[in-house]
Design a protein around this motif. Structure first.
Motif, PDB file in Angstrom:
ATOM      1  N   VAL A 243       0.858  -1.185   0.000  1.00  7.34           N
ATOM      2  CA  VAL A 243       0.000   0.000   0.000  1.00  7.34           C
ATOM      3  C   VAL A 243       0.895   1.237   0.000  1.00  7.34           C
ATOM      4  O   VAL A 243       2.045   1.179   0.450  1.00  7.34           O
ATOM      5  CB  VAL A 243      -0.941   0.050   1.215  1.00  7.34           C
ATOM      6  CG1 VAL A 243      -1.969  -1.071   1.154  1.00  7.34           C
ATOM      7  CG2 VAL A 243      -0.157  -0.009   2.527  1.00  7.34           C
ATOM      8  N   PHE A 244       0.349   2.306  -0.502  1.00  5.93           N
ATOM      9  CA  PHE A 244       1.057   3.583  -0.444  1.00  5.93           C
ATOM     10  C   PHE A 244       0.291   4.500   0.499  1.00  5.93           C
ATOM     11  O   PHE A 244      -0.834   4.904   0.207  1.00  5.93           O
ATOM     12  CB  PHE A 244       1.137   4.214  -1.839  1.00  5.93           C
ATOM     13  CG  PHE A 244       1.560   5.657  -1.810  1.00  5.93           C
ATOM     14  CD1 PHE A 244       2.859   5.993  -1.460  1.00  5.93           C
ATOM     15  CD2 PHE A 244       0.664   6.668  -2.106  1.00  5.93           C
ATOM     16  CE1 PHE A 244       3.247   7.321  -1.407  1.00  5.93           C
ATOM     17  CE2 PHE A 244       1.046   7.995  -2.057  1.00  5.93           C
ATOM     18  CZ  PHE A 244       2.350   8.330  -1.715  1.00  5.93           C
ATOM     19  N   ASN A 245       0.883   4.817   1.635  1.00  3.89           N
ATOM     20  CA  ASN A 245       0.227   5.708   2.593  1.00  3.89           C
ATOM     21  C   ASN A 245       1.221   6.601   3.340  1.00  3.89           C
ATOM     22  O   ASN A 245       0.910   7.122   4.408  1.00  3.89           O
ATOM     23  CB  ASN A 245      -0.621   4.909   3.592  1.00  3.89           C
ATOM     24  CG  ASN A 245       0.152   3.785   4.260  1.00  3.89           C
ATOM     25  OD1 ASN A 245       1.381   3.808   4.278  1.00  3.89           O
ATOM     26  ND2 ASN A 245      -0.571   2.800   4.793  1.00  3.89           N
ATOM     27  N   HIS A 246       2.432   6.739   2.783  1.00  3.63           N
ATOM     28  CA  HIS A 246       3.428   7.627   3.366  1.00  3.63           C
ATOM     29  C   HIS A 246       3.877   8.624   2.289  1.00  3.63           C
ATOM     30  O   HIS A 246       4.756   8.296   1.486  1.00  3.63           O
ATOM     31  CB  HIS A 246       4.643   6.858   3.901  1.00  3.63           C
ATOM     32  CG  HIS A 246       4.329   5.988   5.079  1.00  3.63           C
ATOM     33  ND1 HIS A 246       3.777   4.726   4.950  1.00  3.63           N
ATOM     34  CD2 HIS A 246       4.487   6.212   6.416  1.00  3.63           C
ATOM     35  CE1 HIS A 246       3.620   4.193   6.157  1.00  3.63           C
ATOM     36  NE2 HIS A 246       4.030   5.077   7.067  1.00  3.63           N
ATOM     37  N   PRO A 247       3.293   9.819   2.241  1.00  2.00           N
ATOM     38  CA  PRO A 247       3.633  10.772   1.172  1.00  2.00           C
ATOM     39  C   PRO A 247       5.124  11.061   1.050  1.00  2.00           C
ATOM     40  O   PRO A 247       5.610  11.343  -0.044  1.00  2.00           O
ATOM     41  CB  PRO A 247       2.860  12.031   1.568  1.00  2.00           C
ATOM     42  CG  PRO A 247       1.707  11.523   2.375  1.00  2.00           C
ATOM     43  CD  PRO A 247       2.229  10.325   3.117  1.00  2.00           C
ATOM     44  N   VAL A 248       5.877  10.976   2.160  1.00  5.10           N
ATOM     45  CA  VAL A 248       7.305  11.270   2.087  1.00  5.10           C
ATOM     46  C   VAL A 248       8.034  10.286   1.169  1.00  5.10           C
ATOM     47  O   VAL A 248       9.090  10.610   0.618  1.00  5.10           O
ATOM     48  CB  VAL A 248       7.931  11.246   3.513  1.00  5.10           C
ATOM     49  CG1 VAL A 248       8.008   9.828   4.058  1.00  5.10           C
ATOM     50  CG2 VAL A 248       9.322  11.878   3.500  1.00  5.10           C
ATOM     51  N   GLU A 249       7.453   9.088   0.979  1.00  4.48           N
ATOM     52  CA  GLU A 249       8.077   8.107   0.099  1.00  4.48           C
ATOM     53  C   GLU A 249       8.096   8.564  -1.358  1.00  4.48           C
ATOM     54  O   GLU A 249       8.889   8.053  -2.171  1.00  4.48           O
ATOM     55  CB  GLU A 249       7.349   6.761   0.200  1.00  4.48           C
ATOM     56  CG  GLU A 249       7.574   6.028   1.521  1.00  4.48           C
ATOM     57  CD  GLU A 249       6.928   4.656   1.520  1.00  4.48           C
ATOM     58  OE1 GLU A 249       5.975   4.448   0.722  1.00  4.48           O
ATOM     59  OE2 GLU A 249       7.361   3.805   2.297  1.00  4.48           O
ATOM     60  N   LEU A 250       7.246   9.537  -1.689  1.00 10.33           N
ATOM     61  CA  LEU A 250       7.221  10.017  -3.073  1.00 10.33           C
ATOM     62  C   LEU A 250       8.568  10.600  -3.490  1.00 10.33           C
ATOM     63  O   LEU A 250       8.944  10.548  -4.669  1.00 10.33           O
ATOM     64  CB  LEU A 250       6.118  11.073  -3.241  1.00 10.33           C
ATOM     65  CG  LEU A 250       4.675  10.554  -3.206  1.00 10.33           C
ATOM     66  CD1 LEU A 250       3.693  11.706  -3.302  1.00 10.33           C
ATOM     67  CD2 LEU A 250       4.430   9.548  -4.328  1.00 10.33           C
ATOM     68  N   LEU A 416      -0.327   0.689  -5.662  1.00 11.44           N
ATOM     69  CA  LEU A 416       0.944   1.361  -5.914  1.00 11.44           C
ATOM     70  C   LEU A 416       0.860   2.264  -7.141  1.00 11.44           C
ATOM     71  O   LEU A 416       1.879   2.724  -7.661  1.00 11.44           O
ATOM     72  CB  LEU A 416       2.060   0.332  -6.127  1.00 11.44           C
ATOM     73  CG  LEU A 416       2.467  -0.513  -4.914  1.00 11.44           C
ATOM     74  CD1 LEU A 416       3.515  -1.537  -5.323  1.00 11.44           C
ATOM     75  CD2 LEU A 416       2.994   0.371  -3.793  1.00 11.44           C
ATOM     76  N   LEU A 417      -0.359   2.530  -7.610  1.00  9.74           N
ATOM     77  CA  LEU A 417      -0.511   3.294  -8.849  1.00  9.74           C
ATOM     78  C   LEU A 417       0.041   4.710  -8.728  1.00  9.74           C
ATOM     79  O   LEU A 417       0.638   5.246  -9.671  1.00  9.74           O
ATOM     80  CB  LEU A 417      -1.983   3.329  -9.265  1.00  9.74           C
ATOM     81  CG  LEU A 417      -2.288   3.760 -10.706  1.00  9.74           C
ATOM     82  CD1 LEU A 417      -1.507   2.921 -11.693  1.00  9.74           C
ATOM     83  CD2 LEU A 417      -3.767   3.680 -10.994  1.00  9.74           C
ATOM     84  N   VAL A 418      -0.127   5.336  -7.562  1.00 13.04           N
ATOM     85  CA  VAL A 418       0.377   6.711  -7.386  1.00 13.04           C
ATOM     86  C   VAL A 418       1.907   6.761  -7.510  1.00 13.04           C
ATOM     87  O   VAL A 418       2.442   7.551  -8.295  1.00 13.04           O
ATOM     88  CB  VAL A 418      -0.106   7.303  -6.050  1.00 13.04           C
ATOM     89  CG1 VAL A 418       0.621   8.618  -5.753  1.00 13.04           C
ATOM     90  CG2 VAL A 418      -1.611   7.538  -6.082  1.00 13.04           C
ATOM     91  N   PRO A 419       2.669   5.942  -6.757  1.00 17.67           N
ATOM     92  CA  PRO A 419       4.130   5.958  -6.980  1.00 17.67           C
ATOM     93  C   PRO A 419       4.529   5.499  -8.373  1.00 17.67           C
ATOM     94  O   PRO A 419       5.519   5.991  -8.935  1.00 17.67           O
ATOM     95  CB  PRO A 419       4.676   5.019  -5.901  1.00 17.67           C
ATOM     96  CG  PRO A 419       3.521   4.247  -5.398  1.00 17.67           C
ATOM     97  CD  PRO A 419       2.324   5.105  -5.594  1.00 17.67           C
ATOM     98  N   LEU A 420       3.761   4.580  -8.968  1.00 15.64           N
ATOM     99  CA  LEU A 420       4.041   4.162 -10.337  1.00 15.64           C
ATOM    100  C   LEU A 420       3.896   5.335 -11.299  1.00 15.64           C
ATOM    101  O   LEU A 420       4.715   5.524 -12.208  1.00 15.64           O
ATOM    102  CB  LEU A 420       3.080   3.041 -10.747  1.00 15.64           C
ATOM    103  CG  LEU A 420       3.634   1.626 -10.868  1.00 15.64           C
ATOM    104  CD1 LEU A 420       2.515   0.635 -11.121  1.00 15.64           C
ATOM    105  CD2 LEU A 420       4.674   1.539 -11.977  1.00 15.64           C
TER     106      LEU A 420
END
Length: 597
Positions: A243-250, A416-420
């Motif tokens: 899942v993607f739920n940590h904006p800093v990972e962007l 994971l579409l957002v980081p993708l």
């Protein structure tokens, strides 16, 4: 329609307009592409079993969605088989391809792209068959290549054939070529939406063939349904619940996109550098070159067998977090070379699977390193594997939309579409004009297939004088100039084309950097060849000539630059017109017209 049955009336209704014809034809193409994908996948799986499992006793891991059911037999790997199998496979593939269908050499998708842009969508009937068999031999014997090239050729070839049989227009034939490729790719990768998007996106670096999307979707849906009915409806890969739920990972995902772009450009340089500087320079029959490439692959394979064939099973392990940083760094580096030696030597296969492997291993190593350097900021380093897969192919192949969709469909990792999206867009922008597909053009306006759609009306009203940059310093090459002097001139100047003149200063031909490069590694050429031997037909334009006429000359002769001569004295060269000059002038005029409205 009086006297016709309801079924006949329905057929007449749907085949008397373009949309109806293409809809029905796309269904037929999808059926054939789906059956073709089944036969290709089954044959490849069986051949791989004979060579890698039975002969070499090598059982690489398999992705969760493609378990063959062949269990390891125990005992040691027969390393000599792993060494020789890619070379023998390359030899057989080379004989098959270069004897009967030389255009089937390499990674295949470029052949489909070239057919669309330059050949009216016409693909010789034998090409898909030769491509399929040679790719099965290449990949099944351990060559580092993928399935997208051959399966795209199978579907596209049938689409071209069907359009010819039905006497459809060139425009409709091109659409069915894309529909066929979409069906094959959507089926064999279990990615119906991604397969359709890929075929309309891969034609251009910065554009889409939007009008072919619906036929591509129809064909892809049909083909995928047929294929999945045979081999199951599951995903190619099974991944943990990322899942993607940590904006800093962007921040880290954006950096991954930059890293993928850099490695992608190196990959492209090595891929085509080996072809142009090594294999093209070998003075041996073309049939033997894939064997040499295969032998190098075998030598690498006995030290690192994980870079042979597609490597999907190791990608599955990377997504499960089972691989070390060291392993993944070695894997992606060696995969670049095994893929380049396999395909650049003339071996047959696609570049999609190797690109996924390189990107996935690169992403996995990057994610783990970031987690070690910045503890607590990376929630799951293995999530960088599928993101790296999409980002790397998006940048290297100039297909950001289809890359992220295909990876999402193949893994089910939609969360994971957002980081993708971020990594793929970053990689796409950072690679600039670099691409794995040489036959791509920049935009639809640059494609000969759309010459009449975009340019004729505007360019008819424009003349060469509005586009070219006058210069009285255009180099001229006399027809008796030695090759060594011509080479030196190209190294000193920025131009890629020079006019060739005779003793009366009359233009008698054009010499291009491309033709000079073709004999660059021929040791005897410097002493034997002169400019006249390498020149191509003379083509000129005048300042008063329309840009429509100039563009037709660019397309017909495939030149990048054409001399501009004074209409009162054709021996007087007043500048060079480039293809880019025409396109830029066209774009400026279009913008002017938009503002006028």
């Amino acid at each position: 329609m009086t006297g016709l049955s309801p079924l006949q009336q329905l057929y007449e209704k749907y085949t008397t307009n373009v949309s109806g014809r293409l809809f029905l034809a796309s269904i037929i193409v999808g059926i054939v592409a789906g059956i073709g994908a089944i036969l290709f996948f089954a044959a490849l799986t069986q051949f791989s079993h004979y060579v890698l499992h039975s002969a070499a006793n090598y059982f690489p891991p398999e992705p969760a969605g493609e378990v063959s059911g062949h269990a390891p037999l125990g005992g040691a790997i027969r390393w000599w088989v792993l060494l020789l199998a890619p070379a023998i496979g390359g030899l057989l593939s080379g004989i098959l391809v270069f004897t009967w269908a030389p255009e089937a050499a390499g990674h295949g998708t470029d052949g489909m792209i070239e057919a669309f842009h330059h050949k009216r969508g016409i693909i010789r009937k034998r090409v898909p068959i030769i491509k399929a068999i040679s790719s099965i031999i290449t990949i099944g014997s351990g060559g580092s290549a993928g399935r997208e090239g051959p399966i795209a050729q199978i579907g596209a070839g049938f689409g071209s054939y069907l359009a010819t049989v039905l006497k459809l227009t060139d425009d409709e034939r091109r659409t069915l070529v894309l529909a066929g490729a979409a069906g094959g790719i959507g089926a064999i990768f279990r990615s119906p939406l991604g397969g359709a998007l890929f075929t309309v996106e891969v034609l251009y670096k910065r554009d889409f063939e939007g009008k072919s999307l619906i036929p591509a979707l129809v064909s892809s849906i049909v083909a995928y349904s047929i294929f999945a009915s045979t081999f199951g409806w599951g995903l190619m890969f099974q991944i943990p619940p990322f899942v993607f739920n940590h904006p800093v990972e962007l921040v880290f995902y954006a950096l991954l996109g930059v890293v993928c772009a850099g490695v992608g450009l190196v990959y492209i340089k090595i891929f085509y550098g080996l072809r142009d500087r090594v294999f093209h320079g070998l003075r041996i029959p073309a049939q033997l070159k894939p064997a040499i490439g295969g032998l190098v692959v075998g030598l690498i394979g006995i030290a690192a067998p994980f870079v042979l064939a597609s490597g999907y099973g190791y990608l599955q392990q990377a997504m499960n977090g089972e691989l070390t940083v060291r392993f993944m760094l070695i894997a992606f580096l060696l995969k670049i070379f095994t893929t380049s030696f396999t395909i650049s030597s003339g071996g047959s296969g696609g570049v999609f699977a190797p690109s996924l492997f390189i990107g996935g291993m690169l992403g996995g190593a990057f994610g783990q390193l970031c987690a070690e350097l910045f503890p607590g900021l990376i929630s799951n380093p293995a999530a960088f594997v599928p993101v790296g897969m999409g980002a790397f192919f998006a940048g290297a192949a100039k297909v950001p939309i289809s890359a992220m969709i295909m990876v999402s469909e193949m893994t089910g990792g939609y969360k994971l579409l957002v980081p993708l999206m971020l990594s793929s867009s970053t990689a796409y922008l950072a690679t600039g004009r670099g691409t794995l597909y040489e036959k791509q053009v920049n935009r639809m306006a640059d494609s000969p297939s759309h010459l009449g759609d975009f340019t004729i009306d505007v360019l008819e009203t424009m003349i060469v004088d509005q586009a070219f940059h006058p210069s009285d310093n255009v180099p001229r090459v006399r027809q008796d100039t030695p090759l060594s002097r011509v080479q030196a001139l190209f190294s000193e100047r920025e131009e890629n084309y020079f006019p060739v003149i005779d003793q009366n200063d009359k233009i008698v031909g054009i010499i291009s950097l491309r033709n000079v490069r073709a004999v660059l590694f021929d040791g005897d050429a410097d002493h034997l060849l002169i400019a006249q031997d390498l020149m191509t037909p003379a083509v000129t334009v005048t300042p008063a000539e329309s840009l429509k006429s100039a563009l037709k000359k660019f397309i017909e002769f495939d030149y990048g630059q054409i001399p501009v001569v004074d209409y009162r004295d054709e021996r007087k060269i007043i500048g060079m017109l480039t293809h880019e000059d025409v396109i830029e002038s066209y774009n400026r005029q279009v913008e002017k017209r938009k503002l006028a409205f």
